[in-house]
Design a protein around this motif. Sequence first.
Motif, PDB file in Angstrom:
ATOM      1  N   MET A  96       0.910  -1.600   0.063  1.00  0.00           N
ATOM      2  CA  MET A  96      -0.029  -0.109   0.356  1.00  0.00           C
ATOM      3  C   MET A  96       1.443   1.453   0.599  1.00  0.00           C
ATOM      4  O   MET A  96       0.665   2.607  -0.811  1.00  0.00           O
ATOM      5  CB  MET A  96      -1.158   0.094   1.041  1.00  0.00           C
ATOM      6  N   ALA A 118      -4.286   3.747   3.789  1.00  0.00           N
ATOM      7  CA  ALA A 118      -4.640   2.086   4.208  1.00  0.00           C
ATOM      8  C   ALA A 118      -3.689   2.269   5.756  1.00  0.00           C
ATOM      9  O   ALA A 118      -3.444   3.195   6.327  1.00  0.00           O
ATOM     10  CB  ALA A 118      -4.358   1.317   3.496  1.00  0.00           C
ATOM     11  N   VAL A 152      -8.913   0.438   3.692  1.00  0.00           N
ATOM     12  CA  VAL A 152      -8.581   1.469   2.345  1.00  0.00           C
ATOM     13  C   VAL A 152      -9.107   2.369   1.822  1.00  0.00           C
ATOM     14  O   VAL A 152     -10.460   2.066   2.089  1.00  0.00           O
ATOM     15  CB  VAL A 152      -8.124   0.166   1.062  1.00  0.00           C
TER      16      VAL A 152
END
Lengths: 514, 318
Positions: free
Chosen positions: A193, A200, A223
């Motif tokens: 991420m 996130a 997220v």
Amino acid sequence: MQQKIPFYLLVILLICLGMGSAVYRHINLEIPWLPGETREVWSVEARVEFTALDEPVIAQMAIPETQQGFTLLEQSTASPGFGLSYLTEEDIPAVRWSTQEAVGKQVLYYRAQFLLDEQQQRPWPDAPDVLAAPILSETTALVAERLIEQARQQAADQITMAAQLLNLLQSDDQQVQLLLQERSVEEAAMLLMQLAAIPARQVTALRLKNSRRNQDSRAYLMVYDTVHEVETESQRVAFFNLATGKEGRPQRLLIWELGDRPLIDLEGGRNTRISFSMQRDVAPVQQALEQKYSDVSAMQISLHSLPLEEQKLFRGLLLIPVGVMMVMLMRVLVGLRTSGTFMPVLIALALMQTALGAGLAGFVLLVVSGLMVRSYLSRLNLLLVARISAVIIIVILLTATFSVIAYNLRIVEGLNIIFFPMIIIAWTIERMSLLWEEEGGGEVMKQGGGSLLVALLAYLVMSNQYVQHLTFNFPGLQLVLLAMVLLLGSYTGYRLVELFRFSALHGRNKGASE
Amino acid sequence: MSWFISPRRLREQGVLGMNQRNIEYISGYNDRRLFPLVDDKLKTKQLAIAEGLAVPPLVGVIEYQHQVSTIGELLKTQDAFCIKPSKGSGGKGILVIHDHDNQEYFKPNNQSLSLADIKRHTSNILAGLFSLGGQPDKAIIEYLIHFDESFANYSYEGVPDIRIIVFRGFPVMAMMRLSTAASDGKANLHQGAVGVGIDIVTGKASYAIQHDRPVAKHPDTGMLLSDICIEGWPDLLSMAARCYEMSGLGYLGVDIVLDERQGPMLLELNARPGLAIQIANNNGLLKRFDAISALEDTHMSPEQRVAFVQRSFAVPPL
């Protein structure tokens, strides 16, 4: 009929106000129209177990907050020997236990009650900043780069991108295995991420299942879709189960902690273990709402903000207009005669306190024995006030006697006789006995029966749980009642009994010319 | 004879219902502040005397409890009398004594009462037992009407009286109320008295009811009710019409008794007259009310109003 227009406007205004306030309360405070609706209330208990090392202990555990779908009702802890403080003003709310010294196995409990609440729409915390990724070995960086490239081709936005990435993490691909060699799935997911610049959070969540003990928490990835945020206004957030890579927030998934941190932070102990147990209760919606709004100003103007004792009082008071309405209906539309205009409402109120059968029996018993005593009093040549006072005293004595007899006979309902309004009964007895002397027993039966019938009807309506629910929870409906009373008060049509009374006029030929 | 009538038929007949009476006629035409004049029989009596209308002579008034003990002295002067609450309603609390020997007092049905009974009854009146709203009251002792011999056989143990409904000064409908055994000598229809509809134009009986059902003969004496004819009917009409100016009430019940020696006397006024008169006349009140409301000329003398009534409200014989 000019002056009729403002009258009807007033009636319409009252009805609109009443209905409007009821609808407002229904929509904004989620008070249901019908009684008997229930809500789920979940008790979740976290059990923290550790071995203390004979030195000062500080244990800080993240605790859950009100969130989308759940409203925190109350929380408590059980931790003998530990000092306790709630750190609810912090970014990540937590509870902190501390003690100077502790040895051996320690167990701490934290318990929270949550209302399963579809109306709860508290926004999630804002998206975190994307941190710079840690420095990675070349192969790892390359693998991650490839995975991201691969996902980007199949993704439309940040959330679908995250979905693709987590999906890839679940595969048996060589590259993925390489990535997972040095880190857990959670860490790998966060790493990806960060590299893909997707905001996130790694969150800890609990699946609520009834009567489960010894449950573990689950790791989820939350997220954010920051790109589309401006257009959609509301936050776009997606949850991913890190164990399976599946997207979506199952029902009854309680997010315990949102802070990318371990659940517990312990100094002075080791072998920490947290387990959860949970229990579902089904609470009447009323009770659940009272708890939910116990400190919110929206409810302050409602009767629920009163102490319980006063609430009970108002429950009764707000029913009186309904009873009065019944009396009006019976008198204006039907034309029943009652002894004392609103005496039936008072009897109905008393009947609500007693059981119906016992109440009626008690009432008839009281009135009949009162009438017998009164017939003796009428020979004593007393002043009216003295006679009524005497009847009141005798009614009270009779009440006491009946209660004692009933109690000794183990008829508990008999005790309820004390709920009858003594003075009203004394007046009823006086009026009936006069009626008897003047117009005979038939008229007494007629009026007494009429009163009892209306009282019974008023009782049936007032004891109806739907009526009770509506009057107490939607006080605005009183305005609708008021409007109906005003309308009834201007009704000039025939009463039902008049259709029988005047039926002798039927046979008249139409020759009566004027 | 059906036991039920549809609201439509009732409306066609112009029958006035209780709700309409209360809202449109009592509230509409009777000024609240005038009520005490008719609710208090003593005031009505004084008003009527000032107006020059004949009333049953007053024997005495008991106003305070301490006067009750002197009632025996007062009653010695009269052979026959009746004791009434000044603010009573619906005939409540009226005690009629038609003979006494200062020891025993006889009601019309020859039931005897002691002086103590009379005193108790008077105390009850003073305490407000029979008055509207239970307010303290006065007891009136009145000369007992010696009713006209021609009605002797039409009434059982009681004085027949004539109720005339007066709307805005127009005598609209009349009935004679005859007491029966069932009504205990009282002339109240709901207690079982016979109501005889009287033709407002001629003063002759047109119809009769007991307990809201038609009857042809008096249930106790068996006299044919349709033979009733009131002498000097125009005098009664004009007396009733004058009560409008006297009381100021637009919707009024005037009760008149016929004394053998002194002719028609005004007994009392009623600001809330009942509706049974419609059944007794087998006719609704509303058509006549409407005919009067439709009049242009509102300033008419009592005589003009009586003349109008006699012109307009003739009922063809059945």
